[in-house]
Design an enzyme around this catalytic site. Structure first.
Site, PDB file in Angstrom:
ATOM      1  N   ARG A  88       0.850  -1.193   0.000  1.00  0.00           N
ATOM      2  CA  ARG A  88       0.000   0.000   0.000  1.00  0.00           C
ATOM      3  C   ARG A  88       0.889   1.247   0.000  1.00  0.00           C
ATOM      4  NH1 ARG A  88      -5.121   1.689  -1.227  1.00  0.00           N
ATOM      5  NH2 ARG A  88      -6.146   2.847   0.433  1.00  0.00           N
ATOM      6  N   THR A 363      -9.199   0.216 -10.611  1.00  0.00           N
ATOM      7  CA  THR A 363      -8.498  -0.691  -9.700  1.00  0.00           C
ATOM      8  C   THR A 363      -8.533  -2.048 -10.405  1.00  0.00           C
ATOM      9  OG1 THR A 363      -9.037   0.552  -7.731  1.00  0.00           O
ATOM     10  CG2 THR A 363      -8.535  -1.741  -7.357  1.00  0.00           C
ATOM     11  N   ASN A 383      -6.204   4.066  -7.346  1.00  0.00           N
ATOM     12  CA  ASN A 383      -7.427   4.679  -6.835  1.00  0.00           C
ATOM     13  C   ASN A 383      -8.360   5.104  -7.960  1.00  0.00           C
ATOM     14  OD1 ASN A 383      -9.201   5.280  -4.803  1.00  0.00           O
ATOM     15  ND2 ASN A 383      -8.477   7.355  -4.529  1.00  0.00           N
ATOM     16  N   GLU A 402      -4.215   8.077  -4.131  1.00  0.00           N
ATOM     17  CA  GLU A 402      -4.644   7.267  -2.983  1.00  0.00           C
ATOM     18  C   GLU A 402      -4.743   8.090  -1.697  1.00  0.00           C
ATOM     19  OE1 GLU A 402      -6.062   3.835  -3.592  1.00  0.00           O
ATOM     20  OE2 GLU A 402      -4.104   3.649  -4.526  1.00  0.00           O
ATOM     21  N   ASP A 405      -7.925   8.316   0.108  1.00  0.00           N
ATOM     22  CA  ASP A 405      -8.465   7.247   0.960  1.00  0.00           C
ATOM     23  C   ASP A 405      -8.250   7.538   2.453  1.00  0.00           C
ATOM     24  OD1 ASP A 405      -9.668   5.696  -0.930  1.00  0.00           O
ATOM     25  OD2 ASP A 405      -8.038   4.241  -1.116  1.00  0.00           O
ATOM     26  N   SER A 434      -7.809   1.089   3.257  1.00  0.00           N
ATOM     27  CA  SER A 434      -8.291   0.583   1.967  1.00  0.00           C
ATOM     28  C   SER A 434      -9.518  -0.298   2.167  1.00  0.00           C
ATOM     29  CB  SER A 434      -7.171  -0.247   1.334  1.00  0.00           C
ATOM     30  OG  SER A 434      -7.630  -0.884   0.170  1.00  0.00           O
ATOM     31  N   SER A 435     -10.230  -0.554   1.071  1.00  0.00           N
ATOM     32  CA  SER A 435     -11.314  -1.539   1.098  1.00  0.00           C
ATOM     33  C   SER A 435     -10.960  -2.782   0.279  1.00  0.00           C
ATOM     34  CB  SER A 435     -12.598  -0.939   0.518  1.00  0.00           C
ATOM     35  OG  SER A 435     -12.993   0.182   1.256  1.00  0.00           O
TER      36      SER A 435
HETATM   37  O1  DON Z   1      -8.026   1.049  -1.591  1.00  0.00           O
HETATM   38  C1  DON Z   1      -9.196   1.318  -1.812  1.00  0.00           C
HETATM   39  O2  DON Z   1     -10.112   0.940  -1.112  1.00  0.00           O
HETATM   40  C2  DON Z   1      -9.544   2.138  -3.043  1.00  0.00           C
HETATM   41  N1  DON Z   1      -8.443   2.994  -3.381  1.00  0.00           N
HETATM   42  C3  DON Z   1      -9.919   1.211  -4.151  1.00  0.00           C
HETATM   43  C4  DON Z   1     -10.412   1.955  -5.350  1.00  0.00           C
HETATM   44  C5  DON Z   1     -11.240   1.147  -6.270  1.00  0.00           C
HETATM   45  O3  DON Z   1     -11.502  -0.012  -6.071  1.00  0.00           O
HETATM   46  C6  DON Z   1     -11.761   1.858  -7.456  1.00  0.00           C
HETATM   47  N2  DON Z   1     -12.603   0.999  -8.225  1.00  0.00           N
HETATM   48  N3  DON Z   1     -13.672   1.248  -8.586  1.00  0.00           N
END
Ligand code: DON
Length: 554
Positions: A88, A363, A383, A402, A405, A434-435
């Site tokens: 990350r 992503t 992101n 990012e 986030d 993050s998710s």
């Molecule tokens: O880490 C995360 O949760 C986000 N930056 C993920 C972004 C993402 O999945 C975009 N897709 N639609």
């Protein structure tokens, strides 16, 4: 007798002793083909994961890349060892808590989303090097070769690329290096036009030759830092030098006899997924009517996402009460507050500012299984589509955005409508929450390798995916099922076209739920499933995207 012996052997012999098929599912056919080549050359799943990640950085550059970060959930067959590589991004040392607020304390529009100030220190290049040296069999020179070729010789614009370019062209036009490569002659390329990225090919070659030092040190790093600073960013050479990949113990749990192995903080994914599953395990979902089932699912989503906002962040900076959040007592307490016939307004749980909804097919996620049983579930990101839009001159690398986030101010929603508090506040060197939720599922018969992009909705997609796996569904049905989502705030059920039928919607509304139909589908799930008894593999790529799944029989 033979059957009994087989069962005993299954219990004591690691998967490696069994010649099984291999499987790959990625978000782009060229990445799937590239990863397959690496397996054919004698690489293992970890080498193939390097190939897939690098190829996706070229052909799906709006979703992930060398300028971003991600998580790789690994299973090593020879000893059953499991770990999560945490690549990350980190906040630069010069980052401050209120860096995206103006003097009156209000968020500066787009400051955490556009340009180099929005970019965390990338983790993907370091993670690829780490994966090769600790787990792979091939040198980076070999595993990166397909991506170098795709970058240098080019690849045809596909419909997903065209759609994403159209969506973000205003941003891309702001940065000359980016528009030179992606909008040649100032125009949106047509489907079938070739995109060549010679600078990215060179950067990948540097990584292949010198490993992480090729990216994080020397002339390349100096030029990148100079370009970032000249455009208003705050990176330093020390930020790059100090970047470290971390290995994290995966989050583990169980749901109706299924072993769940999933993403650890700084992803919120694993904890939120298991909180939902823990609450749901007490209900008889298959017997319940659709509206009742959906109501219970939504109420568990609401409560788990509330905990996300309060407790989760980078575990190196905040103490996360993981044991408590995953404990049976916590699930029982939260479940006790769920009324069977009535929605609980999110405002009754804990007041936080309202949010906006997220989008999402950028992503990327890929799932890989090799013939020896090594597994990789990787979710990688820059992101929002095309990240910050900024590309340091000569690097070919799109930097992430990012930093968005992080919780840029308590209660202020990010681009996915997620709110957060102290635990996810900006601090120098900290990883933003993050998710992303790369996950393994295993029951008596099958092992699934699963994940998806989709911002805040990733975790509820994994919930629905896990439940589909529990129902015995195959890979194609798991990745293609219609989706709905609730994330505590905004307090409404978002659902894809046709995800919920008219009767169900009517009943949900009468229970007090607010409904938020979405025009677009979301997610791009990739699944590889091994049948433990036969050694055959079932793989599927989400029909919402343009990806491809492949199996290789041995
Ligand atoms: O880490 C995360 O949760 C986000 N930056 C993920 C972004 C993402 O999945 C975009 N897709 N639609």
């Amino acid at each position: 007798m033979k059957y009994l012996l087989a069962i005993i052997l299954w219990a004591i012999v690691p998967t490696a002793a069994w010649a099984a098929d291999a499987g790959i599912a990625t978000a782009h056919p060229l990445a799937t083909t590239a990863a397959k080549e690496t397996l054919a050359k004698g690489g293992n799943a970890f080498d193939a994961a390097i190939t897939a990640a690098a190829a996706l950085a070229v052909v799906e550059l709006y979703g992930s890349g060398l300028g971003g970060g991600g998580f790789w959930l690994l299973h090593r067959a020879e000893d059953g060892f499991e770990t999560m590589l945490d690549g990350r991004e980190t906040a630069p040392a010069a980052a401050t808590r209120d860096m995206y607020l103006d003097t009156t304390g209000e968020p500066i529009p787009n400051a955490s989303l556009e340009g180099p100030l929005a970019a965390g220190i990338p983790g993907v290049p370091a993670a690829l090097d780490y994966l090769a040296s600790h787990y792979g069999k091939l040198p980076l020179r070999e595993s990166l070769a397909p991506a170098i070729q795709l970058a240098r010789e080019g690849f045809p614009v596909d419909k997903a690329m065209r759609r994403h370019l159209a969506f973000r062209q205003e941003l891309l036009r702001k940065y000359p290096e980016t528009s030179r490569i992606l909008l040649p002659a100032g125009k949106l390329p047509d489907i079938g036009d070739t995109i060549r990225q010679p600078e990215l090919a060179q950067t990948l070659e540097l990584l292949a030759e010198k490993g992480r030092a090729g990216f994080y040190a020397g002339e390349f790093a100096e030029q990148m830092v100079a370009a970032v600073k000249a455009a208003g960013g705050i990176w330093s050479l020390d930020d790059l030098k100090n970047y470290r990949v971390k290995e994290r113990e995966p989050i583990r749990g169980e749901y109706h006899g299924i072993k769940v192995t999933t993403a650890a903080p700084p992803s919120s994914g694993g904890i939120v997924l298991l909180e939902m599953l823990n609450m749901l395990s007490a209900y008889d979902l298959p017997k319940a009517a659709a509206a009742q089932r959906t109501h219970w699912q939504v109420e568990t989503m609401r409560r788990a996402y509330r905990d996300r906002a309060e407790y989760l962040g980078d575990p190196d900076f905040v103490a996360i009460p993981t044991q408590r959040l995953l404990g049976a007592d916590h699930a029982a307490r939260l479940r006790a507050s769920i009324q069977d016939d009535k929605a609980t307004p999110s405002a009754d749980l804990k007041p936080v500012a309202p949010g906006v909804s997220g989008r999402g097919m950028n992503t990327t996620h890929f799932s890989i299984l090799d013939k020896d049983g090594n597994r990789v579930a990787a979710t990688l990101s820059i992101n929002y589509p095309f990240g910050s839009g900024f590309m340091p001159k000569g690097s070919g690398v799109l930097l992430n955005n990012e930093m968005d986030d992080f919780s840029i101010r308590p209660g202020t929603p990010n681009v996915y409508g997620l709110v957060g508090a102290e635990a996810n506040a900006i601090e120098p060197g900290k990883r933003m929450l993050s998710s992303m939720t790369p996950t393994f599922l295993e029951d008596g018969k099958r092992i699934a390798i699963l994940g998806t992009p989709g911002g805040s909705r990733i975790i509820t997609m994994l919930l629905l995916g896990t439940q589909a796996f529990a129902n015995g569904e195959n890979a194609s049905r798991i990745v293609n099922r219609r989706r709905f989502h609730h994330q505590y705030l905004p307090d409404s059920i978002q659902y894809e076209p046709e995800a919920l039928d008219a009767d169900t919607l009517f009943e949900l509304e009468s229970m007090g739920h607010s409904l938020s139909p979405q025009d677009d589908a979301w997610g791009n799930m990739q699944a590889v499933i091994l049948d433990k008894q036969t050694g055959t593999v079932d793989a599927a790529s989400d029909g919402r995207g343009i990806g491809q799944a492949a199996t290789v029989a041995y």
